[in-house]
Design a protein around this motif. Structure first.
Motif, PDB file in Angstrom:
ATOM      1  N   ILE A  31       0.718  -1.187   0.089  1.00 55.96           N
ATOM      2  CA  ILE A  31       0.028  -0.041  -0.216  1.00 55.96           C
ATOM      3  C   ILE A  31       0.853   1.254  -0.018  1.00 55.96           C
ATOM      4  CG2 ILE A  31      -1.722   1.242   1.417  1.00 55.96           C
ATOM      5  CD1 ILE A  31      -2.564  -1.426   2.519  1.00 55.96           C
ATOM      6  N   ILE A  32       0.667   1.971  -0.884  1.00 62.33           N
ATOM      7  CA  ILE A  32       1.359   3.205  -1.008  1.00 62.33           C
ATOM      8  C   ILE A  32       0.340   4.471  -1.095  1.00 62.33           C
ATOM      9  CG2 ILE A  32       3.101   4.721  -2.190  1.00 62.33           C
ATOM     10  CD1 ILE A  32       3.814   1.885  -3.799  1.00 62.33           C
ATOM     11  N   GLU A  33       0.396   5.081  -0.010  1.00 62.43           N
ATOM     12  CA  GLU A  33      -0.591   6.253   0.435  1.00 62.43           C
ATOM     13  C   GLU A  33      -0.080   7.311   1.478  1.00 62.43           C
ATOM     14  OE1 GLU A  33      -3.234   8.640   0.655  1.00 62.43           O
ATOM     15  OE2 GLU A  33      -4.081   6.800  -0.508  1.00 62.43           O
ATOM     16  N   ASP A  34      -0.117   8.444   1.018  1.00 63.39           N
ATOM     17  CA  ASP A  34       0.492   9.597   2.000  1.00 63.39           C
ATOM     18  C   ASP A  34      -0.509  10.096   2.932  1.00 63.39           C
ATOM     19  OD1 ASP A  34      -1.027  10.909   0.035  1.00 63.39           O
ATOM     20  OD2 ASP A  34       0.373  12.590  -0.113  1.00 63.39           O
ATOM     21  N   ASP A  35      -1.717   9.746   2.868  1.00 63.28           N
ATOM     22  CA  ASP A  35      -2.665  10.321   3.691  1.00 63.28           C
ATOM     23  C   ASP A  35      -2.734   8.978   5.031  1.00 63.28           C
ATOM     24  OD1 ASP A  35      -4.883  10.335   5.661  1.00 63.28           O
ATOM     25  OD2 ASP A  35      -5.647  12.065   4.135  1.00 63.28           O
ATOM     26  N   LEU A  46      -7.964  -4.196   4.163  1.00 65.67           N
ATOM     27  CA  LEU A  46      -7.174  -5.275   3.133  1.00 65.67           C
ATOM     28  C   LEU A  46      -6.959  -6.744   4.168  1.00 65.67           C
ATOM     29  CD1 LEU A  46      -5.732  -2.999   0.788  1.00 65.67           C
ATOM     30  CD2 LEU A  46      -8.005  -4.393   0.342  1.00 65.67           C
ATOM     31  N   LYS A  47      -6.349  -6.254   5.543  1.00 65.27           N
ATOM     32  CA  LYS A  47      -5.879  -7.477   6.306  1.00 65.27           C
ATOM     33  C   LYS A  47      -6.946  -8.279   6.672  1.00 65.27           C
ATOM     34  CE  LYS A  47      -1.625  -5.749   8.564  1.00 65.27           C
ATOM     35  NZ  LYS A  47      -1.108  -5.293   9.881  1.00 65.27           N
ATOM     36  N   HIS A  48      -8.159  -7.406   7.064  1.00 64.87           N
ATOM     37  CA  HIS A  48      -9.477  -8.114   7.619  1.00 64.87           C
ATOM     38  C   HIS A  48     -10.039  -8.919   6.400  1.00 64.87           C
ATOM     39  CE1 HIS A  48      -9.097  -6.776  11.448  1.00 64.87           C
ATOM     40  NE2 HIS A  48      -9.735  -5.720  11.371  1.00 64.87           N
ATOM     41  N   SER A  49      -9.875  -8.716   4.945  1.00 65.79           N
ATOM     42  CA  SER A  49     -10.264  -9.388   3.799  1.00 65.79           C
ATOM     43  C   SER A  49      -9.447 -10.470   3.467  1.00 65.79           C
ATOM     44  CB  SER A  49     -10.404  -8.462   2.975  1.00 65.79           C
ATOM     45  OG  SER A  49     -11.367  -7.547   3.041  1.00 65.79           O
ATOM     46  N   GLY A  50      -8.089 -10.740   4.113  1.00 64.54           N
ATOM     47  CA  GLY A  50      -7.337 -12.013   4.005  1.00 64.54           C
ATOM     48  C   GLY A  50      -6.050 -11.652   3.123  1.00 64.54           C
ATOM     49  N   TYR A  51      -5.724 -10.329   2.978  1.00 67.75           N
ATOM     50  CA  TYR A  51      -4.706  -9.985   2.127  1.00 67.75           C
ATOM     51  C   TYR A  51      -3.301  -9.881   2.933  1.00 67.75           C
ATOM     52  CZ  TYR A  51      -7.793  -9.068  -1.851  1.00 67.75           C
ATOM     53  OH  TYR A  51      -8.496  -9.007  -2.793  1.00 67.75           O
ATOM     54  N   ASP A  52      -2.391 -10.217   2.698  1.00 68.42           N
ATOM     55  CA  ASP A  52      -0.871  -9.987   3.453  1.00 68.42           C
ATOM     56  C   ASP A  52      -0.570  -8.732   3.062  1.00 68.42           C
ATOM     57  OD1 ASP A  52       1.179 -10.373   4.877  1.00 68.42           O
ATOM     58  OD2 ASP A  52       2.010 -11.768   3.388  1.00 68.42           O
ATOM     59  N   ALA A 128     -15.915  -1.170  -1.507  1.00 70.74           N
ATOM     60  CA  ALA A 128     -15.315  -1.104  -2.850  1.00 70.74           C
ATOM     61  C   ALA A 128     -13.837  -1.157  -3.080  1.00 70.74           C
ATOM     62  CB  ALA A 128     -15.720   0.473  -3.314  1.00 70.74           C
ATOM     63  N   LEU A 129     -12.953  -0.828  -2.140  1.00 71.13           N
ATOM     64  CA  LEU A 129     -11.727  -1.195  -2.065  1.00 71.13           C
ATOM     65  C   LEU A 129     -11.443  -2.895  -2.562  1.00 71.13           C
ATOM     66  CD1 LEU A 129      -8.603  -0.502  -2.203  1.00 71.13           C
ATOM     67  CD2 LEU A 129      -8.918  -0.537   0.226  1.00 71.13           C
ATOM     68  N   VAL A 130     -12.152  -3.532  -1.589  1.00 77.47           N
ATOM     69  CA  VAL A 130     -12.146  -4.921  -1.739  1.00 77.47           C
ATOM     70  C   VAL A 130     -12.407  -5.470  -2.938  1.00 77.47           C
ATOM     71  CG1 VAL A 130     -12.672  -7.286  -0.690  1.00 77.47           C
ATOM     72  CG2 VAL A 130     -12.096  -5.409   0.847  1.00 77.47           C
TER      73      VAL A 130
END
Length: 161
Positions: A31-35, A46-52, A128-130
């Motif tokens: 994840i690359i996000e400055d906020d 994303l962690k809760h959705s099963g992604y590492d 929407a992100l997932v």
């Protein structure tokens, strides 16, 4: 929980009663996000959705060594980053290494189709992100048109298959 004999069974300690997750070729994300608040929300969702989550960083300069050293399946990338390196430069680097790129930005560049698999407009919901990452998976891993997701623009090119 009841056994076949009708006895009440205690759930196993530390075991969740979840449906098995479906196979996926996109597991490891950068994840690359400055906020910081958006970064935190995206990481948690994303962690809760099963992604590492390999890492969450706020600049291209911080992302480059991670991209070089880690196995990453996809980037969740904001274009407006801290530092001097642009989001476009990071996206091109990732694309050249075969890493799927999901742009998550409020301003869509003209060359988005050249640097990303899809773009999710800000602001967006967690669901929407997932769903956007699932769409990226459909395009990148299965070479098929994904389901429609609110706020998502895809750059699927079936002729490239």
């Amino acid at each position: 929980m009841h056994s076949a004999s009708g006895r009440v069974m205690a759930p196993l300690k530390g075991v969740s009663m979840l449906f098995a997750s479906r196979p996926s070729c996109i597991k490891r994300l950068l994840i690359i996000e400055d906020d910081p608040l958006v970064a935190f929300d995206n990481e948690r969702t994303l962690k809760h959705s099963g992604y590492d989550i390999v890492a969450t960083v706020d600049s291209g300069e911080a992302a480059v060594p991670i991209i070089a050293a880690e196995q990453i399946d996809a980037l969740v990338l904001d274009l407006g980053l801290a530092g001097h390196m642009t989001g476009r430069e990071v996206a091109r680097l990732a694309r050249d290494r075969g890493i799927a790129v999901l742009l998550v930005t409020g301003q869509c560049p003209d060359d988005a189709g050249d640097i990303a698999v899809a773009r999710l407009s800000k602001p967006h919901s967690a669901s929407a992100l997932v769903a956007a990452l699932r769409a990226v998976e459909s395009i990148s891993c299965q070479n098929k048109m994904p389901r429609k997701v609110s706020g998502l623009t895809t750059y699927w090119r079936p002729e490239a298959a």
